[in-house]
Motif scaffolding. Structure first.
Motif, PDB file in Angstrom:
ATOM      1  N   SER A 209       1.703  48.525  50.969  1.00 41.09           N
ATOM      2  CA  SER A 209       1.572  47.428  51.815  1.00 41.09           C
ATOM      3  C   SER A 209       3.086  47.083  52.493  1.00 41.09           C
ATOM      4  O   SER A 209       3.790  46.997  51.627  1.00 41.09           O
ATOM      5  CB  SER A 209       0.703  46.262  51.166  1.00 41.09           C
ATOM      6  N   ILE A 210       2.943  46.366  53.636  1.00 35.34           N
ATOM      7  CA  ILE A 210       4.178  46.199  54.301  1.00 35.34           C
ATOM      8  C   ILE A 210       4.113  44.560  54.374  1.00 35.34           C
ATOM      9  O   ILE A 210       3.269  44.181  55.127  1.00 35.34           O
ATOM     10  CB  ILE A 210       4.324  47.106  55.443  1.00 35.34           C
ATOM     11  N   ASN A 211       5.387  43.975  54.175  1.00 35.43           N
ATOM     12  CA  ASN A 211       5.759  42.511  54.542  1.00 35.43           C
ATOM     13  C   ASN A 211       6.852  42.511  54.967  1.00 35.43           C
ATOM     14  O   ASN A 211       7.894  42.669  54.387  1.00 35.43           O
ATOM     15  CB  ASN A 211       5.509  41.804  53.271  1.00 35.43           C
ATOM     16  N   GLY A 212       7.020  42.618  56.499  1.00 37.53           N
ATOM     17  CA  GLY A 212       8.480  42.517  57.169  1.00 37.53           C
ATOM     18  C   GLY A 212       9.057  44.032  57.118  1.00 37.53           C
ATOM     19  O   GLY A 212       8.228  44.957  57.484  1.00 37.53           O
TER      20      GLY A 212
ATOM     21  N   GLY B 176      16.529  56.030  50.708  1.00 35.00           N
ATOM     22  CA  GLY B 176      16.746  55.717  49.117  1.00 35.00           C
ATOM     23  C   GLY B 176      15.742  56.335  48.368  1.00 35.00           C
ATOM     24  O   GLY B 176      14.649  57.100  48.798  1.00 35.00           O
ATOM     25  N   ARG B 177      15.979  56.352  47.017  1.00 34.33           N
ATOM     26  CA  ARG B 177      15.141  56.927  45.950  1.00 34.33           C
ATOM     27  C   ARG B 177      14.760  55.851  44.780  1.00 34.33           C
ATOM     28  O   ARG B 177      15.524  54.808  44.764  1.00 34.33           O
ATOM     29  CB  ARG B 177      15.901  57.954  45.455  1.00 34.33           C
ATOM     30  N   SER B 178      13.777  56.085  44.007  1.00 37.38           N
ATOM     31  CA  SER B 178      13.476  55.283  43.028  1.00 37.38           C
ATOM     32  C   SER B 178      12.833  56.339  41.792  1.00 37.38           C
ATOM     33  O   SER B 178      12.093  57.024  42.322  1.00 37.38           O
ATOM     34  CB  SER B 178      12.711  54.054  43.395  1.00 37.38           C
TER      35      SER B 178
ATOM     36  N   TYR C   1      13.553  48.268  53.753  1.00 37.22           N
ATOM     37  CA  TYR C   1      14.412  49.103  54.758  1.00 37.22           C
ATOM     38  C   TYR C   1      15.401  48.198  55.568  1.00 37.22           C
ATOM     39  O   TYR C   1      15.098  47.041  55.894  1.00 37.22           O
ATOM     40  CB  TYR C   1      13.273  49.798  55.634  1.00 37.22           C
ATOM     41  N   SER C   2      16.406  48.724  55.854  1.00 39.12           N
ATOM     42  CA  SER C   2      17.408  48.127  56.638  1.00 39.12           C
ATOM     43  C   SER C   2      17.257  48.140  58.127  1.00 39.12           C
ATOM     44  O   SER C   2      17.762  47.348  58.897  1.00 39.12           O
ATOM     45  CB  SER C   2      19.038  48.665  56.377  1.00 39.12           C
ATOM     46  N   SER C   3      16.472  48.982  58.502  1.00 35.94           N
ATOM     47  CA  SER C   3      16.117  48.867  60.118  1.00 35.94           C
ATOM     48  C   SER C   3      14.891  49.389  60.473  1.00 35.94           C
ATOM     49  O   SER C   3      13.941  50.128  59.512  1.00 35.94           O
ATOM     50  CB  SER C   3      17.210  49.757  60.906  1.00 35.94           C
ATOM     51  N   SER C   4      14.123  49.109  61.458  1.00 33.85           N
ATOM     52  CA  SER C   4      12.947  49.616  61.932  1.00 33.85           C
ATOM     53  C   SER C   4      12.680  51.085  62.142  1.00 33.85           C
ATOM     54  O   SER C   4      13.749  51.709  62.423  1.00 33.85           O
ATOM     55  CB  SER C   4      12.372  48.780  63.175  1.00 33.85           C
TER      56      SER C   4
ATOM     57  N   PRO D 167       8.565  69.816  35.201  1.00 34.08           N
ATOM     58  CA  PRO D 167       8.927  70.594  36.685  1.00 34.08           C
ATOM     59  C   PRO D 167       8.094  71.942  36.567  1.00 34.08           C
ATOM     60  O   PRO D 167       8.140  72.200  37.837  1.00 34.08           O
ATOM     61  CB  PRO D 167      10.460  70.809  36.433  1.00 34.08           C
ATOM     62  N   ARG D 168       7.434  72.379  35.564  1.00 32.00           N
ATOM     63  CA  ARG D 168       6.753  73.666  35.855  1.00 32.00           C
ATOM     64  C   ARG D 168       5.647  73.438  36.782  1.00 32.00           C
ATOM     65  O   ARG D 168       4.848  74.104  37.238  1.00 32.00           O
ATOM     66  CB  ARG D 168       6.379  73.979  34.468  1.00 32.00           C
ATOM     67  N   ASN D 169       5.033  72.021  36.759  1.00 28.06           N
ATOM     68  CA  ASN D 169       3.866  71.844  37.209  1.00 28.06           C
ATOM     69  C   ASN D 169       3.965  70.449  38.099  1.00 28.06           C
ATOM     70  O   ASN D 169       3.551  69.407  37.571  1.00 28.06           O
ATOM     71  CB  ASN D 169       2.557  71.726  36.567  1.00 28.06           C
ATOM     72  N   GLN D 170       4.457  70.390  39.161  1.00 28.74           N
ATOM     73  CA  GLN D 170       4.419  69.197  39.856  1.00 28.74           C
ATOM     74  C   GLN D 170       3.693  69.002  41.040  1.00 28.74           C
ATOM     75  O   GLN D 170       2.785  69.845  41.543  1.00 28.74           O
ATOM     76  CB  GLN D 170       5.773  68.991  40.714  1.00 28.74           C
ATOM     77  N   ALA D 171       3.231  67.648  41.611  1.00 34.88           N
ATOM     78  CA  ALA D 171       2.284  67.471  42.521  1.00 34.88           C
ATOM     79  C   ALA D 171       3.132  66.385  43.500  1.00 34.88           C
ATOM     80  O   ALA D 171       3.906  65.821  43.145  1.00 34.88           O
ATOM     81  CB  ALA D 171       0.849  66.668  42.171  1.00 34.88           C
ATOM     82  N   ILE D 172       2.875  66.752  44.744  1.00 32.95           N
ATOM     83  CA  ILE D 172       3.550  66.011  45.790  1.00 32.95           C
ATOM     84  C   ILE D 172       2.839  65.389  46.710  1.00 32.95           C
ATOM     85  O   ILE D 172       1.761  66.008  47.523  1.00 32.95           O
ATOM     86  CB  ILE D 172       4.613  66.867  46.742  1.00 32.95           C
ATOM     87  N   ALA D 173       3.137  64.149  47.153  1.00 29.07           N
ATOM     88  CA  ALA D 173       2.374  63.322  48.224  1.00 29.07           C
ATOM     89  C   ALA D 173       3.368  62.683  49.155  1.00 29.07           C
ATOM     90  O   ALA D 173       4.360  62.410  48.822  1.00 29.07           O
ATOM     91  CB  ALA D 173       1.460  62.464  47.569  1.00 29.07           C
ATOM     92  N   GLU D 174       2.916  63.056  50.377  1.00 28.11           N
ATOM     93  CA  GLU D 174       3.987  62.501  51.536  1.00 28.11           C
ATOM     94  C   GLU D 174       3.002  61.723  52.487  1.00 28.11           C
ATOM     95  O   GLU D 174       1.915  62.045  52.952  1.00 28.11           O
ATOM     96  CB  GLU D 174       4.540  63.706  52.368  1.00 28.11           C
ATOM     97  N   LYS D 175       3.888  60.502  52.933  1.00 28.25           N
ATOM     98  CA  LYS D 175       3.163  59.589  54.077  1.00 28.25           C
ATOM     99  C   LYS D 175       4.114  59.225  54.847  1.00 28.25           C
ATOM    100  O   LYS D 175       5.207  59.145  54.715  1.00 28.25           O
ATOM    101  CB  LYS D 175       2.209  58.704  53.459  1.00 28.25           C
ATOM    102  N   VAL D 176       3.772  58.977  56.183  1.00 27.83           N
ATOM    103  CA  VAL D 176       4.706  58.327  57.153  1.00 27.83           C
ATOM    104  C   VAL D 176       4.582  56.739  57.026  1.00 27.83           C
ATOM    105  O   VAL D 176       3.542  56.470  57.304  1.00 27.83           O
ATOM    106  CB  VAL D 176       4.427  58.919  58.705  1.00 27.83           C
ATOM    107  N   ILE D 177       5.640  55.970  56.826  1.00 28.90           N
ATOM    108  CA  ILE D 177       5.554  54.362  56.933  1.00 28.90           C
ATOM    109  C   ILE D 177       6.258  54.134  58.176  1.00 28.90           C
ATOM    110  O   ILE D 177       7.606  54.571  58.460  1.00 28.90           O
ATOM    111  CB  ILE D 177       6.512  53.877  55.554  1.00 28.90           C
ATOM    112  N   VAL D 178       5.525  53.240  58.958  1.00 29.18           N
ATOM    113  CA  VAL D 178       6.066  52.599  60.033  1.00 29.18           C
ATOM    114  C   VAL D 178       6.647  51.320  59.817  1.00 29.18           C
ATOM    115  O   VAL D 178       5.853  50.481  59.293  1.00 29.18           O
ATOM    116  CB  VAL D 178       5.146  52.722  61.324  1.00 29.18           C
ATOM    117  N   ILE D 179       7.944  50.976  60.057  1.00 29.08           N
ATOM    118  CA  ILE D 179       8.717  49.690  59.864  1.00 29.08           C
ATOM    119  C   ILE D 179       8.730  49.008  61.255  1.00 29.08           C
ATOM    120  O   ILE D 179       9.515  49.717  61.808  1.00 29.08           O
ATOM    121  CB  ILE D 179       9.929  49.862  58.970  1.00 29.08           C
ATOM    122  N   PRO D 180       8.208  47.848  61.336  1.00 29.96           N
ATOM    123  CA  PRO D 180       8.217  47.236  62.485  1.00 29.96           C
ATOM    124  C   PRO D 180       9.714  46.747  62.998  1.00 29.96           C
ATOM    125  O   PRO D 180      10.610  46.389  62.025  1.00 29.96           O
ATOM    126  CB  PRO D 180       7.458  46.050  62.446  1.00 29.96           C
TER     127      PRO D 180
END
Length: 268
Positions: A201-204, A226-228, A237-240, A255-268
């Motif tokens: 969810s995005i707030n600002g 950035g990372r976490s 985020y510092s900028s749109s 590490p032998r068995n990883q799963a990866i998910a990617e999504k595009v986040i649009v920051i206004p």
């Protein structure tokens, strides 16, 4: 005066006699108390069906005393290990007690027929595991542990299977509690393979991420700037702009068995 003194002496003597008899009665009852006879059982059998369908979780109730988890993995030797044990109940701890360990898969078939475990459950092939045939509960000890060792490569080669095995105990030297003498172990292999997914969810310019991965133990986020390593992080985020967010989930295989998910986040 003498008469009063005599009466007091008699009363005191009577109280002493009553107190003595009362204490004597209590002592006799304590001496004659009977203690529960020692019996052998498997602690893991107390839960009914010992189901392994999730990554290791610390729990208050342990299947086998002395072990913090339901299972562990020996990555170096490619072994899936289930710690089990034999317990000696009662107060008596004298003498070594020899215990036989046996595979009892007839109980697995009975549970399948009764619907207590999934009908699709497959009995674990005998050439894919090893257990000791006997052990000894040592003099002065209440428990003796042993391991059920399963070929990890075989479990991984069946990523959505349900395997089961029955492990029971017997002894010629001490009575066995037949109600909890056999442990039925059911393994859902899907828990060996993690999935990665998340919502947000995005707030600002601040995004709150909700991790919806399955069977994960370690998480790594790349927010695009950035990372976490938190499970459910928030990131400002510092900028749109458009940012690709990547979540990498590791399960019990690391590490032998990883799963990866990617999504595009649009920051206004």
């Amino acid at each position: 005066m003498i008469r009063i003194f005599t009466i007091n002496i008699k009363i005191l003597t009577l109280l002493v006699v009553i107190t003595h008899n009362f204490i004597s009665c209590d002592y006799d009852e304590f001496k004659s108390a009977e203690y529960t006879a020692s019996k052998l059982y498997m602690p893991a059998a107390v839960r009914g069906v010992f189901t392994i369908d999730n990554v290791p979780q610390r729990v208050e109730w342990l299947p086998t005393p002395g072990y913090a988890y339901d299972f562990k993995i020996d990555h170096e030797n490619n072994i899936f290990i289930i710690p089990l044990g034999v317990y000696r109940s009662g107060i008596e701890r004298k003498g070594d007690i020899n215990v036989n360990i046996e595979v009892k898969n007839d109980t697995v078939n009975m549970l399948k027929s009764s619907g207590k475990i999934p009908e699709s459950t497959v009995i674990l092939p005998s050439n894919q595991y090893s257990i000791p045939t006997a052990l000894t509960v040592k003099n002065g000890s209440e428990i003796a542990g042993f391991d059920l060792e399963i070929n990890l490569a075989y479990l991984l080669s069946h990523p959505d299977e349900i395997f089961a095995i029955g492990v029971g105990i017997s002894s010629d030297e001490l009575e066995v509690n037949q109600d909890i003498s056999t442990t039925i172990i059911v393994i859902h292999t899907k828990m060996l393979v993690p999935t990665a997914d998340f919502t947000y969810s995005i707030n600002g310019k601040t995004v709150t991420f909700i991790n919806e991965s399955s069977f994960g133990m370690k998480y790594s986020w790349n927010f695009g700037d950035g990372r976490s390593n938190s499970k459910n992080p928030s990131h400002t985020y510092s900028s749109s702009g458009n940012y690709i967010v990547t979540l990498t989930t590791e399960g019990v295989m690391g590490p032998r068995n990883q799963a990866i998910a990617e999504k595009v986040i649009v920051i206004p």
